[in-house]
Motif scaffolding. Structure first.
Motif, PDB file in Angstrom:
ATOM      1  N   VAL A 223       0.878  -1.163   0.000  1.00 53.74           N
ATOM      2  CA  VAL A 223       0.000   0.000   0.000  1.00 53.74           C
ATOM      3  C   VAL A 223       0.917   1.215   0.000  1.00 53.74           C
ATOM      4  N   GLU A 224       0.701   2.117  -0.946  1.00 58.49           N
ATOM      5  CA  GLU A 224       1.505   3.333  -1.039  1.00 58.49           C
ATOM      6  C   GLU A 224       0.632   4.559  -0.780  1.00 58.49           C
ATOM      7  N   CYS A 225       1.266   5.617  -0.301  1.00 65.38           N
ATOM      8  CA  CYS A 225       0.567   6.893  -0.181  1.00 65.38           C
ATOM      9  C   CYS A 225       1.509   8.009  -0.615  1.00 65.38           C
TER      10      CYS A 225
ATOM     11  N   GLN B  74       5.227   6.964  -1.160  1.00 68.21           N
ATOM     12  CA  GLN B  74       5.957   6.255  -0.119  1.00 68.21           C
ATOM     13  C   GLN B  74       5.347   4.863   0.068  1.00 68.21           C
ATOM     14  N   SER B  75       6.189   3.860   0.311  1.00 66.60           N
ATOM     15  CA  SER B  75       5.696   2.520   0.643  1.00 66.60           C
ATOM     16  C   SER B  75       5.220   2.540   2.087  1.00 66.60           C
ATOM     17  N   ALA B  76       3.920   2.392   2.285  1.00 67.28           N
ATOM     18  CA  ALA B  76       3.362   2.502   3.632  1.00 67.28           C
ATOM     19  C   ALA B  76       3.424   1.181   4.392  1.00 67.28           C
ATOM     20  N   ILE B  77       2.981   0.094   3.752  1.00 67.50           N
ATOM     21  CA  ILE B  77       2.957  -1.199   4.437  1.00 67.50           C
ATOM     22  C   ILE B  77       2.885  -2.318   3.407  1.00 67.50           C
TER      23      ILE B  77
ATOM     24  N   THR C 280       0.704  -4.505 -11.416  1.00 63.81           N
ATOM     25  CA  THR C 280      -0.363  -3.538 -11.649  1.00 63.81           C
ATOM     26  C   THR C 280      -0.612  -2.736 -10.377  1.00 63.81           C
ATOM     27  N   TRP C 281      -1.569  -1.841 -10.428  1.00 58.95           N
ATOM     28  CA  TRP C 281      -1.885  -1.017  -9.257  1.00 58.95           C
ATOM     29  C   TRP C 281      -3.356  -0.631  -9.282  1.00 58.95           C
ATOM     30  N   LEU C 282      -3.869  -0.284  -8.106  1.00 52.68           N
ATOM     31  CA  LEU C 282      -5.280   0.056  -7.941  1.00 52.68           C
ATOM     32  C   LEU C 282      -5.393   1.187  -6.932  1.00 52.68           C
ATOM     33  N   GLY C 283      -6.006   2.298  -7.338  1.00 46.34           N
ATOM     34  CA  GLY C 283      -6.153   3.444  -6.451  1.00 46.34           C
ATOM     35  C   GLY C 283      -7.323   3.284  -5.495  1.00 46.34           C
ATOM     36  N   TRP C 284      -7.201   3.909  -4.325  1.00 44.38           N
ATOM     37  CA  TRP C 284      -8.296   3.853  -3.356  1.00 44.38           C
ATOM     38  C   TRP C 284      -9.546   4.510  -3.911  1.00 44.38           C
ATOM     39  N   ASP C 285      -9.385   5.578  -4.685  1.00 45.59           N
ATOM     40  CA  ASP C 285     -10.553   6.215  -5.285  1.00 45.59           C
ATOM     41  C   ASP C 285     -11.264   5.259  -6.235  1.00 45.59           C
ATOM     42  N   GLU C 286     -10.501   4.370  -6.886  1.00 44.81           N
ATOM     43  CA  GLU C 286     -11.105   3.370  -7.764  1.00 44.81           C
ATOM     44  C   GLU C 286     -11.839   2.304  -6.959  1.00 44.81           C
TER      45      GLU C 286
ATOM     46  N   HIS D  65      -4.469   9.910  -3.344  1.00 47.05           N
ATOM     47  CA  HIS D  65      -3.068   9.798  -2.960  1.00 47.05           C
ATOM     48  C   HIS D  65      -2.772   8.499  -2.215  1.00 47.05           C
ATOM     49  N   VAL D  66      -3.627   7.506  -2.410  1.00 44.58           N
ATOM     50  CA  VAL D  66      -3.421   6.185  -1.813  1.00 44.58           C
ATOM     51  C   VAL D  66      -3.675   5.136  -2.884  1.00 44.58           C
ATOM     52  N   ARG D  67      -2.785   4.161  -2.981  1.00 42.53           N
ATOM     53  CA  ARG D  67      -2.955   3.115  -3.993  1.00 42.53           C
ATOM     54  C   ARG D  67      -2.328   1.815  -3.508  1.00 42.53           C
ATOM     55  N   LEU D  68      -2.712   0.742  -4.173  1.00 37.02           N
ATOM     56  CA  LEU D  68      -2.172  -0.587  -3.910  1.00 37.02           C
ATOM     57  C   LEU D  68      -1.376  -1.013  -5.136  1.00 37.02           C
ATOM     58  N   VAL D  69      -0.093  -1.305  -4.950  1.00 32.05           N
ATOM     59  CA  VAL D  69       0.774  -1.767  -6.040  1.00 32.05           C
ATOM     60  C   VAL D  69       1.066  -3.244  -5.790  1.00 32.05           C
ATOM     61  N   VAL D  70       0.770  -4.097  -6.781  1.00 25.37           N
ATOM     62  CA  VAL D  70       0.888  -5.543  -6.565  1.00 25.37           C
ATOM     63  C   VAL D  70       1.596  -6.232  -7.721  1.00 25.37           C
TER      64      VAL D  70
END
Length: 221
Positions: A9-11, A26-29, A87-93, A212-217
Motif C-alpha cells: 500500500v503506497e501513499c 511512499q511505501s506505507a505497508i 499492476t496497481w489500484l487506487g483507493w478512489d477506484e 493519494h493512496v494506492r495498492l501496487v501488486v
C-alpha cells in the motif's frame, strides 16, 4: 504450484529528502504484514490474474507506476523474472467499484440454497453441477457442458425440490471480493483477508486524500 500476491500500500506524502511542502509516493505497508493470502476469485476480479474469464477486471496489467516508491521498486526487482501481473489500484477506484456488478454472462452458475423455516434462503454452494440438480432440472449433467448454462436458462430460473432451491445466477463482485467495511449494509468488519488492506487504505486516504493512496501488486507462482 499456486499463485501468491505481493506488494505495498503506497501513499503520496512528505518523506526524508523532500523539501517542505513536497510529496512523493511512499511505501506505507507490505501486503505480507497485512496477511493477504491466496484468493483466486479476488485475483481474477480485481487484477485479471488466475482468470477463468468470469470478470472484466478492474485493474489488469497496468505495469509498475512510473513514480512508484523506491522501496516498492526494490522489492519488485528482487523477485526478478518470477514476478508477473504487475499492476496497481487506487483507493478512489476501490470506492467507485460497483460491488453488485454481475460476472460476465458466460460465468452463470447453478447455485444451491436451503429454504429455512422462516422462508429465507441460505446459500449452500455457490456453484453446483450435481446429480441432485440433474434430477431437479432434467438435464444430463454428465454430457452437458456447464459452460452452456447461460445458453440453456435465463438468469434467475429456479428449480424447487423440497427445501432445496437451485437457481441459475451470476456471482456479483462482492462475492469474489468483499467490499470495504462500512461501504454497504451486507458486509461486516473482519469478513475477509482484504479488510485489513481496505482499512489501511481508508485510514491513509483520510489523512492524505483518496487520490493519494494506492495498492501496487505483483504475483509469483
Amino acid at each position: 504450484m499456486g499463485t501468491d500476491i505481493h506488494g505495498y500500500v503506497e501513499c503520496r506524502a512528505w518523506g526524508p529528502g523532500l523539501a517542505p511542502g513536497e510529496s512523493a509516493w511512499q511505501s506505507a505497508i507490505s501486503l505480507s504484514v497485512l496477511g493477504t493470502t491466496r484468493d483466486y476469485p479476488a485475483f481474477d476480479c480485481l487484477f485479471g490474474v488466475r482468470s477463468w474469464g468470469r470478470w472484466e477486471p478492474i485493474a489488469a496489467d497496468r505495469g509498475l507506476p512510473a513514480d512508484a516508491a523506491a522501496r516498492t521498486v526494490a522489492e519488485l526487482e528482487s523477485w526478478g523474472g518470477a514476478a508477473f501481473g504487475v499492476t496497481w489500484l487506487g483507493w478512489d477506484e476501490v470506492l467507485a467499484i460497483d460491488w453488485d456488478e454481475p460476472a460476465l454472462p458466460r460465468a452463470t452458475d447453478i447455485a444451491r440454497y436451503r429454504r429455512l423455516p422462516d422462508q429465507r434462503l441460505e446459500l449452500v454452494h455457490r456453484s453446483v453441477w450435481s446429480r441432485g440438480f440433474a434430477r431437479a432440472s432434467g438435464v444430463d449433467t454428465l454430457t452437458t457442458d456447464p459452460g452452456r448454462i447461460s445458453e440453456l436458462w435465463d438468469e434467475g430460473t429456479e428449480w424447487h425440490v423440497g427445501n432445496t432451491v437451485f437457481r441459475a445466477e451470476r456471482a456479483r463482485r462482492r462475492d469474489a471480493v468483499p467490499p470495504p467495511a462500512g461501504g454497504d449494509g451486507n458486509h461486516k468488519d473482519g469478513d475477509s483477508s482484504w479488510e485489513p488492506v481496505w482499512s489501511v487504505m481508508r485510514t491513509l486516504a483520510g489523512v492524505h486524500g483518496e487520490q493519494h493512496v494506492r495498492l501496487v501488486v505483483w504475483f509469483d507462482e
